[in-house]
Design a protein around this motif. Structure first.
Motif, PDB file in Angstrom:
ATOM      1  N   VAL A 100     -10.340  16.766 -43.387  1.00 11.76           N
ATOM      2  CA  VAL A 100     -11.543  16.231 -44.036  1.00 11.76           C
ATOM      3  C   VAL A 100     -11.413  16.235 -45.558  1.00 11.76           C
ATOM      4  CG1 VAL A 100     -13.053  16.890 -42.128  1.00 11.76           C
ATOM      5  CG2 VAL A 100     -12.664  18.512 -44.017  1.00 11.76           C
ATOM      6  N   ASP A 101     -10.206  16.484 -46.066  1.00  7.33           N
ATOM      7  CA  ASP A 101     -10.001  16.615 -47.509  1.00  7.33           C
ATOM      8  C   ASP A 101      -9.892  15.229 -48.136  1.00  7.33           C
ATOM      9  OD1 ASP A 101      -9.291  17.204 -50.086  1.00  7.33           O
ATOM     10  OD2 ASP A 101      -7.804  18.715 -49.559  1.00  7.33           O
ATOM     11  N   VAL A 107      -4.965  11.511 -53.070  1.00 10.79           N
ATOM     12  CA  VAL A 107      -3.689  11.833 -53.721  1.00 10.79           C
ATOM     13  C   VAL A 107      -2.528  11.207 -52.947  1.00 10.79           C
ATOM     14  CG1 VAL A 107      -2.080  13.702 -54.253  1.00 10.79           C
ATOM     15  CG2 VAL A 107      -4.496  13.941 -54.821  1.00 10.79           C
ATOM     16  N   ARG A 108      -2.548  11.346 -51.632  1.00  6.36           N
ATOM     17  CA  ARG A 108      -1.455  10.810 -50.822  1.00  6.36           C
ATOM     18  C   ARG A 108      -1.450   9.282 -50.851  1.00  6.36           C
ATOM     19  NH1 ARG A 108       0.736  14.642 -46.975  1.00  6.36           N
ATOM     20  NH2 ARG A 108      -0.254  16.684 -47.249  1.00  6.36           N
ATOM     21  N   THR A 109      -2.608   8.678 -50.970  1.00  2.00           N
ATOM     22  CA  THR A 109      -2.685   7.209 -51.007  1.00  2.00           C
ATOM     23  C   THR A 109      -2.226   6.662 -52.348  1.00  2.00           C
ATOM     24  OG1 THR A 109      -4.515   7.202 -49.431  1.00  2.00           O
ATOM     25  CG2 THR A 109      -4.220   5.224 -50.794  1.00  2.00           C
ATOM     26  N   THR A 110      -2.693   7.271 -53.437  1.00  2.00           N
ATOM     27  CA  THR A 110      -2.404   6.747 -54.778  1.00  2.00           C
ATOM     28  C   THR A 110      -1.144   7.333 -55.390  1.00  2.00           C
ATOM     29  OG1 THR A 110      -3.721   8.461 -55.882  1.00  2.00           O
ATOM     30  CG2 THR A 110      -4.877   6.454 -55.169  1.00  2.00           C
ATOM     31  N   LEU A 131     -15.344  19.164 -46.766  1.00  2.00           N
ATOM     32  CA  LEU A 131     -14.302  20.047 -47.290  1.00  2.00           C
ATOM     33  C   LEU A 131     -14.911  21.298 -47.889  1.00  2.00           C
ATOM     34  CD1 LEU A 131     -11.378  20.670 -48.036  1.00  2.00           C
ATOM     35  CD2 LEU A 131     -11.693  19.329 -50.131  1.00  2.00           C
ATOM     36  N   TYR A 132     -16.028  21.125 -48.595  1.00  2.00           N
ATOM     37  CA  TYR A 132     -16.688  22.294 -49.187  1.00  2.00           C
ATOM     38  C   TYR A 132     -17.348  23.147 -48.103  1.00  2.00           C
ATOM     39  CZ  TYR A 132     -19.569  25.263 -52.120  1.00  2.00           C
ATOM     40  OH  TYR A 132     -20.146  26.358 -52.713  1.00  2.00           O
ATOM     41  N   THR A 133     -18.060  22.526 -47.217  1.00  2.00           N
ATOM     42  CA  THR A 133     -18.825  23.290 -46.228  1.00  2.00           C
ATOM     43  C   THR A 133     -17.940  23.997 -45.222  1.00  2.00           C
ATOM     44  OG1 THR A 133     -19.085  21.317 -44.838  1.00  2.00           O
ATOM     45  CG2 THR A 133     -20.815  21.768 -46.453  1.00  2.00           C
ATOM     46  N   LYS A 134     -16.727  23.509 -44.997  1.00  2.00           N
ATOM     47  CA  LYS A 134     -15.825  24.135 -44.030  1.00  2.00           C
ATOM     48  C   LYS A 134     -14.884  25.150 -44.672  1.00  2.00           C
ATOM     49  CE  LYS A 134     -15.581  20.577 -40.447  1.00  2.00           C
ATOM     50  NZ  LYS A 134     -14.675  19.749 -39.602  1.00  2.00           N
TER      51      LYS A 134
END
Length: 374
Positions: A100-101, A107-110, A131-134
């Motif tokens: 969910v990051d 980052v991986r796409t760009t 990402l924050y809540t988990k």
């Protein structure tokens, strides 16, 4: 690293960096260059991780930062060097956070550094992000930069820096600096992997030399003594006082071309023989000298009648062979093609019933010595 990172306009923008760095932008630039040099000088991954942890705090006054390399098969974390977060946090991120990051995905796409507050519209939205809540809530991570660690092998790792201070927003300079450091780390990892590959190839070559039945001697400029495989040690054990003979065999000529030497030797069993060495240099700077040894015991001399079976040109080639010349050197001296010389040598072998340059040399030297005695 790229001039845009070290340039004066970036060094001048030091908001959010360590206090020592903010006091002197020129000093910060020196520290940055020194840090990059130290990272690139790392000889293994452990040293790189220690250097990363030891120097990163000079550039950022953030409580959390991490460098991790990626497993080439799964894309997950393989090695981790982290400050300010625990192993439990890292394990949970791998189990629940990566999928969910949204920062990692961008980052991986760009293939560029990404600041989380450029991905979400506001801090409130970030606090509601999965990402924050988990995961990120465990350290109340509010601001984070993630940069890809790239080299010729592609994406090999990630570099993170983060803070729980909601007022500590990262500047565009800090995003660029993080990206530049990730690039330096990528170069360092490439060097470490390359050295590791060379070491593996060296170890494989050493094992192969130990296992082969061909006597081989290696002269490495970085080593104080010649390296002999088992077959070479066994061969030289047959020679009385072998060390001087070996060193004469390995004497360098005036060129960097392949060369050969032969040395008459006495054997430990009372006989005599000819020690022959064919030497070649490896490619590149600091090249090593590889020598293949052969020991030919003395046998009866060839008759002069047999020698008359050679043509004048074949005799000329044969004499150059016993002088230690390679086929290439003979072709240069006699202005013949390399193929023509090879054909001459093969015909000489057939006519004199020998199978190697050593055997041919031994026969011709015996004939010369018998003539001198007569």
């Amino acid at each position: 690293m790229g001039g845009n990172v070290i340039g004066s306009s970036l060094v001048a923008d030091t908001r959010g960096l360590g206090s020592d760095c903010r006091d002197n932008s020129r000093g910060f630039g020196v520290e940055l260059l020194h840090y990059a040099q130290t990272l690139c000088a790392s000889v293994n991954h452990r040293q790189l991780e220690d250097c990363f942890i030891g120097g990163f705090s000079c550039l950022f006054d953030v409580p959390m930062y991490a460098l991790y390399t990626l497993d080439p098969w799964t894309g997950g974390m393989e090695r981790v060097a982290a400050v300010g977060v625990g192993d439990t946090f890292l394990h949970r991120y791998e189990r629940e956070g990566r999928e969910v990051d949204v920062v990692d995905a961008q980052v991986r796409t760009t293939q560029r550094a990404v600041y989380n507050m450029t991905v979400v519209a506001s801090m409130d939205e970030w606090l509601e992000n999965p990402l924050y809540t988990k995961v990120a809530y465990l350290h109340d991570i509010r601001h984070v930069i993630q940069a890809p660690v790239l080299n010729r092998d592609g994406l090999v790792g990630m570099l993170h820096c983060a803070t729980s201070d909601p007022t500590r927003a990262f500047t565009p300079y800090e995003v660029r600096l993080t990206a530049a450091l990730a690039s330096v780390v990528g170069t360092a990892i490439e060097g470490i992997n390359a050295r590791g590959g060379l070491e593996r190839e060296r170890d494989q070559a050493v094992v192969a030399l130990e296992r082969t039945g061909t006597p081989v001697v290696i002269i490495d400029p970085a080593a104080p003594e010649p390296r002999l495989n088992d077959a070479a040690r066994c061969l030289l054990a047959k020679v009385a006082d072998p060390e001087p003979s070996l060193h004469r065999m390995l004497a360098r000529p005036g060129t960097r071309e392949s060369f050969s030497h032969h040395v008459e030797v006495e054997l430990v069993d009372g006989g005599t023989g000819l020690l022959h060495g064919q030497s070649s240099y490896t490619r590149g700077e600091g090249s090593a000298l590889i020598t293949v040894l052969e020991l030919q015991r003395d046998e009866c001399a060839i008759s002069e009648e047999t020698l008359t079976a050679l043509t004048p040109r074949e005799r000329e080639v044969a004499l150059l062979v016993i002088d230690g010349c390679s086929d290439r050197e003979i072709s240069q001296r006699l202005y013949l093609s390399h193929h023509t010389v090879s054909q001459y040598v093969k015909r000489i072998y057939r006519k004199l019933d020998v199978t190697s340059r050593v055997a041919l040399t031994r026969l011709l030297l015996d004939l010369r010595d018998s003539r001198m005695r007569d």
